[in-house]
Motif scaffolding. Structure first.
Motif, PDB file in Angstrom:
ATOM      1  N   ARG A  74      30.972 -20.672  64.729  1.00 36.30           N
ATOM      2  CA  ARG A  74      31.143 -21.378  66.008  1.00 36.30           C
ATOM      3  C   ARG A  74      30.324 -20.700  67.105  1.00 36.30           C
ATOM      4  N   ILE A  75      30.286 -19.386  67.093  1.00 35.89           N
ATOM      5  CA  ILE A  75      29.498 -18.659  68.093  1.00 35.89           C
ATOM      6  C   ILE A  75      28.008 -18.975  67.919  1.00 35.89           C
ATOM      7  N   SER A  76      27.537 -18.960  66.684  1.00 34.14           N
ATOM      8  CA  SER A  76      26.121 -19.256  66.423  1.00 34.14           C
ATOM      9  C   SER A  76      25.755 -20.686  66.832  1.00 34.14           C
ATOM     10  N   LEU A  77      26.616 -21.629  66.526  1.00 29.47           N
ATOM     11  CA  LEU A  77      26.370 -23.025  66.905  1.00 29.47           C
ATOM     12  C   LEU A  77      26.355 -23.189  68.422  1.00 29.47           C
ATOM     13  N   TYR A  78      27.249 -22.471  69.098  1.00 29.09           N
ATOM     14  CA  TYR A  78      27.293 -22.503  70.566  1.00 29.09           C
ATOM     15  C   TYR A  78      25.950 -22.036  71.143  1.00 29.09           C
ATOM     16  N   LEU A  79      25.453 -20.922  70.648  1.00 28.15           N
ATOM     17  CA  LEU A  79      24.173 -20.408  71.139  1.00 28.15           C
ATOM     18  C   LEU A  79      23.051 -21.416  70.914  1.00 28.15           C
ATOM     19  N   LYS A  80      23.049 -22.029  69.737  1.00 26.58           N
ATOM     20  CA  LYS A  80      22.020 -23.027  69.431  1.00 26.58           C
ATOM     21  C   LYS A  80      22.133 -24.230  70.360  1.00 26.58           C
ATOM     22  N   GLU A  81      23.362 -24.726  70.574  1.00 19.74           N
ATOM     23  CA  GLU A  81      23.578 -25.873  71.466  1.00 19.74           C
ATOM     24  C   GLU A  81      23.144 -25.569  72.891  1.00 19.74           C
ATOM     25  N   ALA A 100      33.302 -20.923  76.757  1.00 15.70           N
ATOM     26  CA  ALA A 100      33.690 -21.653  75.543  1.00 15.70           C
ATOM     27  C   ALA A 100      34.846 -20.925  74.881  1.00 15.70           C
ATOM     28  N   ASP A 101      35.660 -21.700  74.185  1.00 13.07           N
ATOM     29  CA  ASP A 101      36.739 -21.119  73.390  1.00 13.07           C
ATOM     30  C   ASP A 101      36.252 -21.087  71.954  1.00 13.07           C
ATOM     31  N   PHE A 102      35.958 -19.906  71.457  1.00 15.68           N
ATOM     32  CA  PHE A 102      35.453 -19.765  70.099  1.00 15.68           C
ATOM     33  C   PHE A 102      36.586 -19.716  69.073  1.00 15.68           C
ATOM     34  N   ARG A 103      37.817 -19.810  69.559  1.00 10.58           N
ATOM     35  CA  ARG A 103      39.006 -19.842  68.705  1.00 10.58           C
ATOM     36  C   ARG A 103      39.046 -18.651  67.759  1.00 10.58           C
ATOM     37  N   PHE A 104      39.298 -17.499  68.359  1.00 10.41           N
ATOM     38  CA  PHE A 104      39.439 -16.289  67.554  1.00 10.41           C
ATOM     39  C   PHE A 104      40.513 -16.534  66.500  1.00 10.41           C
TER      40      PHE A 104
END
Length: 185
Positions: free
Chosen positions: A147-154, A55-59
């Motif tokens: 965004r990182i937290s949402l990614y983990l949840k998804e 995923a691109d978390f867009r630093f």
């Protein structure tokens, strides 16, 4: 015993980028070096087997160019990033994903760096932070970690999702070294 490429890369980066922000004592640099090494040792799954989960978390771009940040803003950003990393790896889902001994050492290293950085900030610097409007930078950091937290949840906190996040956080820690190197010049 040969060191993994990721550990060697981390050591090369640490050797070329001072990780001691704003004249803090060298233990902060040593702590960051140990933290990156521990994070590399936490690898459980080859990232190659998780390519489909990338995923691109867009630093935050505002942080990539550290020249735009003053020392006070950069210190606030470093502190904010360390807090988010600590929180992310303190979750219940994180406990299930990693070797508990390595995770505890990693979290202890982050906590010590936060403590050292807070000492460096001092009361006077903290008062300056709010007056200097570092809100944009810290908001960018908050959104990045959201965004990182949402990614983990998804991804239901899967092993591959945590591995992707581990690699991203290692990248984040290396960026922090680069930022502190710019500030100490």
């Amino acid at each position: 015993m040969a060191l993994p490429v990721s550990v060697l890369l981390a050591l090369v980066m640490l050797g070329s980028c001072p990780a001691c922000p704003l004249g803090c004592d060298p233990p902060l640099r040593q702590g960051n070096q140990e933290t990156i090494t521990l994070l590399s040792q936490m690898e459980r799954i080859s990232i190659l087997s998780c390519l489909k989960d990338r995923a691109d978390f867009r630093f935050p771009q505002i942080l990539v160019d550290g020249d735009q940040l003053g020392k006070t803003q950069a210190t606030a950003v470093l502190h904010e990033m360390l807090q988010h990393i600590f929180h992310l790896f303190s979750t219940t889902g994180s406990r299930a994903a990693w070797d508990e001994t390595l995770l505890d050492k990693f979290l202890l290293g982050l906590y010590q760096q936060l403590d050292d950085l807070e000492t460096c900030l001092g009361k006077e610097t903290k008062a300056e932070q709010s007056a200097l409007g570092s809100e944009i930078s810290t908001l960018a950091v908050k959104r990045y970690f959201r965004r990182i937290s949402l990614y983990l949840k998804e991804k239901d906190y899967s092993g591959c999702a945590w591995e992707v996040v581990r690699v991203e956080i290692r990248r984040c820690l290396l960026f922090m070294n680069k930022l502190t190197g710019k500030l100490s010049q």
